[in-house]
Scaffold this motif. Sequence first.
Motif, mmCIF file in Angstrom:
data_model
loop_
_atom_site.group_PDB
_atom_site.id
_atom_site.type_symbol
_atom_site.label_atom_id
_atom_site.label_comp_id
_atom_site.label_asym_id
_atom_site.label_seq_id
_atom_site.Cartn_x
_atom_site.Cartn_y
_atom_site.Cartn_z
ATOM 1 N N LYS A 167 0.848 -1.196 0.000
ATOM 2 C CA LYS A 167 0.000 0.000 0.000
ATOM 3 C C LYS A 167 0.881 1.242 0.000
ATOM 4 O O LYS A 167 2.083 1.189 0.318
ATOM 5 C CB LYS A 167 -0.917 0.001 1.216
ATOM 6 N N THR A 168 0.290 2.356 -0.368
ATOM 7 C CA THR A 168 1.029 3.612 -0.423
ATOM 8 C C THR A 168 1.528 3.989 0.962
ATOM 9 O O THR A 168 0.807 3.887 1.956
ATOM 10 C CB THR A 168 0.144 4.740 -0.973
ATOM 11 N N CYS A 169 2.772 4.407 1.009
ATOM 12 C CA CYS A 169 3.382 4.784 2.288
ATOM 13 C C CYS A 169 2.613 5.958 2.896
ATOM 14 O O CYS A 169 2.427 6.998 2.244
ATOM 15 C CB CYS A 169 4.841 5.172 2.074
ATOM 16 N N PRO A 170 2.170 5.837 4.138
ATOM 17 C CA PRO A 170 1.396 6.920 4.771
ATOM 18 C C PRO A 170 2.249 8.128 5.139
ATOM 19 O O PRO A 170 1.721 9.212 5.368
ATOM 20 C CB PRO A 170 0.839 6.249 6.037
ATOM 21 N N THR A 171 3.555 7.964 5.167
ATOM 22 C CA THR A 171 4.441 9.066 5.556
ATOM 23 C C THR A 171 4.773 9.984 4.382
ATOM 24 O O THR A 171 4.625 11.202 4.454
ATOM 25 C CB THR A 171 5.747 8.522 6.167
ATOM 26 N N CYS A 172 5.227 9.358 3.266
ATOM 27 C CA CYS A 172 5.633 10.165 2.109
ATOM 28 C C CYS A 172 4.580 10.195 1.021
ATOM 29 O O CYS A 172 4.784 10.828 -0.030
ATOM 30 C CB CYS A 172 6.955 9.657 1.542
ATOM 31 N N HIS A 173 3.484 9.441 1.226
ATOM 32 C CA HIS A 173 2.379 9.373 0.266
ATOM 33 C C HIS A 173 2.837 8.891 -1.122
ATOM 34 O O HIS A 173 2.380 9.393 -2.147
ATOM 35 C CB HIS A 173 1.681 10.740 0.149
ATOM 36 N N GLY A 174 3.768 7.962 -1.111
ATOM 37 C CA GLY A 174 4.204 7.337 -2.357
ATOM 38 C C GLY A 174 5.370 8.011 -3.039
ATOM 39 O O GLY A 174 5.887 7.513 -4.046
ATOM 40 N N ALA A 175 5.838 9.141 -2.509
ATOM 41 C CA ALA A 175 6.938 9.879 -3.155
ATOM 42 C C ALA A 175 8.299 9.223 -2.900
ATOM 43 O O ALA A 175 9.234 9.375 -3.681
ATOM 44 C CB ALA A 175 6.962 11.323 -2.667
#
Length: 365
Positions: A167-175
């Motif tokens: 799932k998309t990283c909750p910290t960097c939001h996928g960046a």
Amino acid sequence: MSKRDYYEVLGISKTASADEIKKAFRKLAVKYHPDKDGGDEAKFKEVNEAYEVLKDAQKRQRYDQFGHAGVGGSSGGGYSGGNPFEGFNGQGFEFNFGDGGLGDIFGQFFGGGQQSRGPVRGRDVETQIQLTFEEAIFGIERQMAFDMEDECSHCHGTTVEPGYELKTCPTCHGAGQQTRVMNTMFGAIQQAVTCETCKGRGKVPEKVCTVCHGRGTERRKQTITLKVPAGIDDGATIRLKERGEATANGPKGDLYVHVRVKAHKKFTREGDLILSEQHIDMVDAALGTEIDVETVDGKVRMKVPAGTQSGTDFKLSGHGVPHLRSDRRGAHIVQVIVDTPTKLSKKQKEALEAFKSGTKKGIFS
């Protein structure tokens, strides 16, 4: 391209003394040294190669007798000694002003700052293998067992428990990056750094693998078949690409096998040459004979002409070391040693005295 004559390379005659050889070498080494303005690395290597042969009395004798074939040319590239891990590290710029801040700022502008991480390679593995003289000459396949990190058998290196997804990283939001604010004398400056949560991947597991616990690897025994090429030398290193340890979501490291070759009781090696000694008695040396010479291929019949002197070299072509990148083989050089008897019977002494007397009178000359 054929090699130049070593005497021509050094600019000396074939009767040059050891001192003349050394002086010629030093003069040319200074002239062509690659670190000097106007130096020539190729000629510098050529001069060194010539000197290494001509400064050695035995090598020089074989060179005079057999040419380049008598001193063991290079057995081919591909496997060599030396440190296989030496290379070129990234050369960045580092500015250290002692107060913190400016060095990091300029480092970021010039590529020295922390960047988004790509896939990380697994760890390289080193090991050593010992071969007999014959195994090094003819090559061999060897099974090698290792206990090292390999791809997780449960998640296959994804770090995710089967049945779940990334799932998309909750910290960097996928960046894959986070923005860090630095306060400097110029004001607040933003800097992009690798996300600590996802390690730059931009995604994290919905559920971490229950076997490897998110590492993507597990330690287990592995068996690798190593093919050692014919003609490999002591001190060489074989590199097996991506046969080292695994890592999550990245390529494996490399496996480096360092080769050691046991000394042989009868043979020595010099490049692509095999060297040995063969003893004969003085009667056979005077009258000539045929002898069986032991080689790595078995016994070979060799003719010794009448009047052979002790220390004479004979060449058995095609019985030396195979070239690593061709079907050719070097030669086997046999040095004949004439044994002088230490104990003689009365009849033997009389026969030699008669021979000596006849020589003085010119009967045998």
